[in-house]
Write an enzyme that holds these catalytic residues in place. Structure first.
Site, short mmCIF file in Angstrom:
data_model
loop_
_atom_site.label_atom_id
_atom_site.label_comp_id
_atom_site.label_asym_id
_atom_site.label_seq_id
_atom_site.Cartn_x
_atom_site.Cartn_y
_atom_site.Cartn_z
CB SER A 16 11.44 -23.94 38.57
OG SER A 16 10.82 -23.47 39.71
CE1 TYR B 16 10.81 -29.53 40.33
CE2 TYR B 16 10.83 -27.49 41.59
CZ TYR B 16 10.49 -28.19 40.44
OH TYR B 16 9.85 -27.55 39.41
CE LYS C 183 12.24 -28.40 37.14
NZ LYS C 183 11.83 -29.11 35.93
P1 NAD Z 1 3.00 -32.33 36.01
O1 NAD Z 1 3.41 -33.29 37.06
O2 NAD Z 1 1.56 -32.05 35.85
O3 NAD Z 1 3.59 -32.77 34.59
C1 NAD Z 1 4.80 -33.49 34.46
C2 NAD Z 1 4.50 -34.68 33.58
O4 NAD Z 1 5.69 -35.43 33.38
C3 NAD Z 1 3.47 -35.63 34.20
O5 NAD Z 1 2.46 -35.89 33.26
C4 NAD Z 1 4.27 -36.88 34.54
O6 NAD Z 1 3.46 -38.03 34.44
C5 NAD Z 1 5.38 -36.83 33.50
N1 NAD Z 1 6.62 -37.50 33.88
C6 NAD Z 1 7.34 -37.36 35.02
N2 NAD Z 1 8.44 -38.13 34.96
C7 NAD Z 1 8.43 -38.75 33.75
C8 NAD Z 1 9.31 -39.68 33.11
N3 NAD Z 1 10.43 -40.12 33.70
N4 NAD Z 1 8.98 -40.11 31.87
C9 NAD Z 1 7.85 -39.69 31.26
N5 NAD Z 1 6.99 -38.83 31.82
C10 NAD Z 1 7.28 -38.36 33.06
O7 NAD Z 1 3.80 -30.97 36.29
P2 NAD Z 1 3.64 -29.55 35.62
O8 NAD Z 1 3.16 -28.62 36.65
O9 NAD Z 1 2.94 -29.67 34.33
O10 NAD Z 1 5.19 -29.22 35.38
C11 NAD Z 1 5.84 -29.48 34.16
C12 NAD Z 1 7.29 -29.10 34.30
O11 NAD Z 1 7.39 -27.72 34.69
C13 NAD Z 1 8.04 -29.90 35.35
O12 NAD Z 1 9.34 -30.16 34.88
C14 NAD Z 1 8.08 -28.97 36.54
O13 NAD Z 1 9.20 -29.21 37.37
C15 NAD Z 1 8.19 -27.61 35.85
N6 NAD Z 1 7.69 -26.50 36.68
C16 NAD Z 1 6.43 -26.56 37.21
C17 NAD Z 1 5.98 -25.52 38.02
C18 NAD Z 1 4.62 -25.57 38.66
O14 NAD Z 1 4.39 -24.87 39.65
N7 NAD Z 1 3.67 -26.34 38.13
C19 NAD Z 1 6.79 -24.41 38.26
C20 NAD Z 1 8.06 -24.38 37.69
C21 NAD Z 1 8.51 -25.44 36.89
N1 UFG Z 2 0.79 -21.87 50.46
C1 UFG Z 2 -0.03 -21.86 51.55
N2 UFG Z 2 -0.74 -22.98 51.83
C2 UFG Z 2 -0.67 -24.10 51.08
C3 UFG Z 2 0.18 -24.11 49.94
C4 UFG Z 2 0.91 -22.97 49.67
O1 UFG Z 2 -0.11 -20.87 52.27
O2 UFG Z 2 -1.36 -25.09 51.41
C5 UFG Z 2 1.56 -20.66 50.13
C6 UFG Z 2 3.06 -20.86 50.12
O3 UFG Z 2 3.59 -20.71 51.40
C7 UFG Z 2 3.50 -19.79 49.12
C8 UFG Z 2 2.33 -19.71 48.14
O4 UFG Z 2 1.21 -20.28 48.82
O5 UFG Z 2 3.60 -18.55 49.77
C9 UFG Z 2 2.57 -20.50 46.85
O6 UFG Z 2 2.93 -21.83 47.21
P1 UFG Z 2 3.01 -22.99 46.12
O7 UFG Z 2 3.32 -24.26 46.84
O8 UFG Z 2 1.78 -22.97 45.28
O9 UFG Z 2 4.19 -22.53 45.19
P2 UFG Z 2 5.72 -22.26 45.51
O10 UFG Z 2 6.00 -20.83 45.18
O11 UFG Z 2 6.11 -22.73 46.85
O12 UFG Z 2 6.44 -23.22 44.48
C10 UFG Z 2 5.92 -23.41 43.17
C11 UFG Z 2 6.24 -24.83 42.70
C12 UFG Z 2 7.70 -24.98 42.45
C13 UFG Z 2 8.17 -23.93 41.55
C14 UFG Z 2 7.83 -22.57 42.08
C15 UFG Z 2 8.20 -21.51 41.09
O13 UFG Z 2 5.84 -25.78 43.67
O14 UFG Z 2 7.91 -26.23 41.82
O15 UFG Z 2 6.43 -22.47 42.31
O16 UFG Z 2 8.14 -20.28 41.68
F1 UFG Z 2 9.49 -24.03 41.40
#
Ligand code: NAD
Ligand code: UFG
Length: 366
Positions: free
Chosen positions: A146, A170, A174
């Site tokens: 991430s 979190y 990572k």
């Molecule tokens: P998500 O929560 O939709 O998907 C994660 C999935 O993993 C879920 O379906 C959950 O049920 C499953 N899971 C969690 N723990 C588990 C376990 N112990 N065993 C089996 N299944 C398990 O999240 P996402 O947005 O699809 O994110 C996927 C990955 O990408 C995550 O590792 C997250 O940290 C990473 N990531 C997400 C974002 C974002 O903003 N969405 C940004 C950067 C990195």
């Molecule tokens: N924000 C708001 N109001 C809300 C939610 C978010 O103003 O209710 C703003 C935040 O302050 C930020 C932007 O919208 O400026 C994006 O916020 P997100 O929560 O959507 O995303 P973040 O950048 O904080 O973090 C996300 C994921 C992390 C990941 C990261 C990667 O939550 O897991 O993106 O850049 F690591």
């Protein structure tokens, strides 16, 4: 013969979109997921969207059953990657060419409140997976890292060489998993690992059949916005309008989830095409920064819905500006994001309008 990929967390937001793209590219896919933050309906819809390729998808919930869960109206079989015995059985029944590892918990605020749950799930889950992979001679891994590992960056855009600094448990999971991956590659050069640092995935599949549907209260901007747009929430709180940015609100690099999914296919192809792959890190973003207010304007335009905003204070731990340098992925993976924020908001709204309650039905009134 089709290459076979194990996808952990494949029922989740990014996982489901990636599984679909994998199937359409001719891969055979096995999904394991504990449905902690997802629905089995997502996997069913992926199989439908994949058409004739849907037959190449298996969801592990029957062969290996850890326990049976009921959540609301939904039932499913629970599979946890920390269950080594269960994982062993999956690897014993299929030979995998590679693993894409999405499974993990991702709510930053919750990780601050309950750090041990995050360390246990994300770190122990990954170590268990790596042990079982090694035991079965499967040493190609794509890992969901991430942009959070860049913390509050001094210099922008973030390159893969930018200093790393996680600001919450979190983020530290990572960073630690990245280090574990570098260490196992260092110890055993047979490991080939792609650490993909995602920026901010948003949007949904253009069909409107799959999208983001987090369990409980969402943490991220766009799932909250879509809930306001469909009337599930009255307003959106803007976290800070006093940043040193064009309009005072936080700036992020939003990336369409389908582009992100395609980035995984590019990473996988590289494994099979380039014998010199070691433990590599790539940013997956667009390279463009968009403020919260710009994103709101784009969403209102795409949806025709007004999003009432409430200015709130800064959210602790938020960076001011974060966007990616995408040169390395473009050059080495031949991958570049195709979509802009208009398409992201269009597809986010299409998904929300067709599925105002996500994959679930609304709770019945009391
Ligand atoms: P998500 O929560 O939709 O998907 C994660 C999935 O993993 C879920 O379906 C959950 O049920 C499953 N899971 C969690 N723990 C588990 C376990 N112990 N065993 C089996 N299944 C398990 O999240 P996402 O947005 O699809 O994110 C996927 C990955 O990408 C995550 O590792 C997250 O940290 C990473 N990531 C997400 C974002 C974002 O903003 N969405 C940004 C950067 C990195
Ligand atoms: N924000 C708001 N109001 C809300 C939610 C978010 O103003 O209710 C703003 C935040 O302050 C930020 C932007 O919208 O400026 C994006 O916020 P997100 O929560 O959507 O995303 P973040 O950048 O904080 O973090 C996300 C994921 C992390 C990941 C990261 C990667 O939550 O897991 O993106 O850049 F690591």
């Amino acid at each position: 013969m089709a290459r076979r990929v194990l996808v952990t967390g494949g029922a989740g937001y990014i996982g489901s979109h990636t599984v679909l793209q994998l199937l359409l590219e001719g891969f055979s896919v096995v999904v394991v997921d504990n449905l902690d933050n997802s629905s089995v309906v997502a996997v069913q819809r992926v199989a439908q969207l994949a058409g004739e390729f849907g037959k190449n998808l298996a969801f592990h919930r029957v062969i290996v059953v850890s326990c049976f869960v009921t959540r609301g109206a939904e039932t499913g079989f629970w599979f946890d990657i920390r269950d080594k015995e269960a994982l062993e059985k999956v690897f014993a029944t299929s030979k995998f060419d590679a693993v894409i590892h999405f499974a993990g918990l991702k709510a930053v605020g919750e990780s601050v409140q309950k750090p041990l749950i995050y360390y246990k799930n994300n770190i122990i889950g990954t170590i268990t997976l790596l042990e079982v992979m090694a035991a079965h001679g499967c040493k190609k891994l794509v890992f969901s890292s991430s942009a959070t590992v860049y913390g509050w960056p001094k210099d922008l855009p973030c390159t893969e060489e930018s200093p790393l600094c996680a600001m919450n448990p979190y983020g530290r999971t990572k960073l630690m998993i990245e280090e574990i991956c570098r260490d196992i590659h260092h110890a055993d050069g047979d490991w080939k690992i792609m650490l993909l640092r995602y920026f901010n995935p948003v949007g949904a599949h253009p069909s409107g059949q799959i999208g983001e549907d987090p369990c409980g209260i969402p943490n991220n901007l766009m799932p909250l916005v879509q809930q306001v747009a469909v009337g599930r929430r009255p307003t959106l709180a803007v976290f800070g309008n006093d940043y040193s940015t064009k309009d005072g609100t936080g700036v992020r690099d939003y990336i369409h989830v389908v582009d992100l999914a395609d980035g995984h296919i590019a990473a996988l192809q590289k494994f099979f095409e380039d014998p010199n792959i070691g433990c590599e890190v790539y940013n997956l973003g667009t390279g463009k920064g968009t403020s919260v207010l710009e994103m709101m304007a784009a969403f209102e335009k795409a949806s025709g819905k007004k999003i009432p905003l409430v200015m709130a204070g800064r959210r602790p731990g938020d960076a001011e500006i974060l966007y990616a340098c995408t040169v390395k992925a473009e050059k080495e993976l031949s991958w570049k994001a195709k979509y802009g924020i208009e398409e992201m908001c269009r597809d986010q709204w299409n998904w929300a309008a067709k599925n105002p309650w996500g994959y679930r039905s609304p709770d019945p009134p009391n």
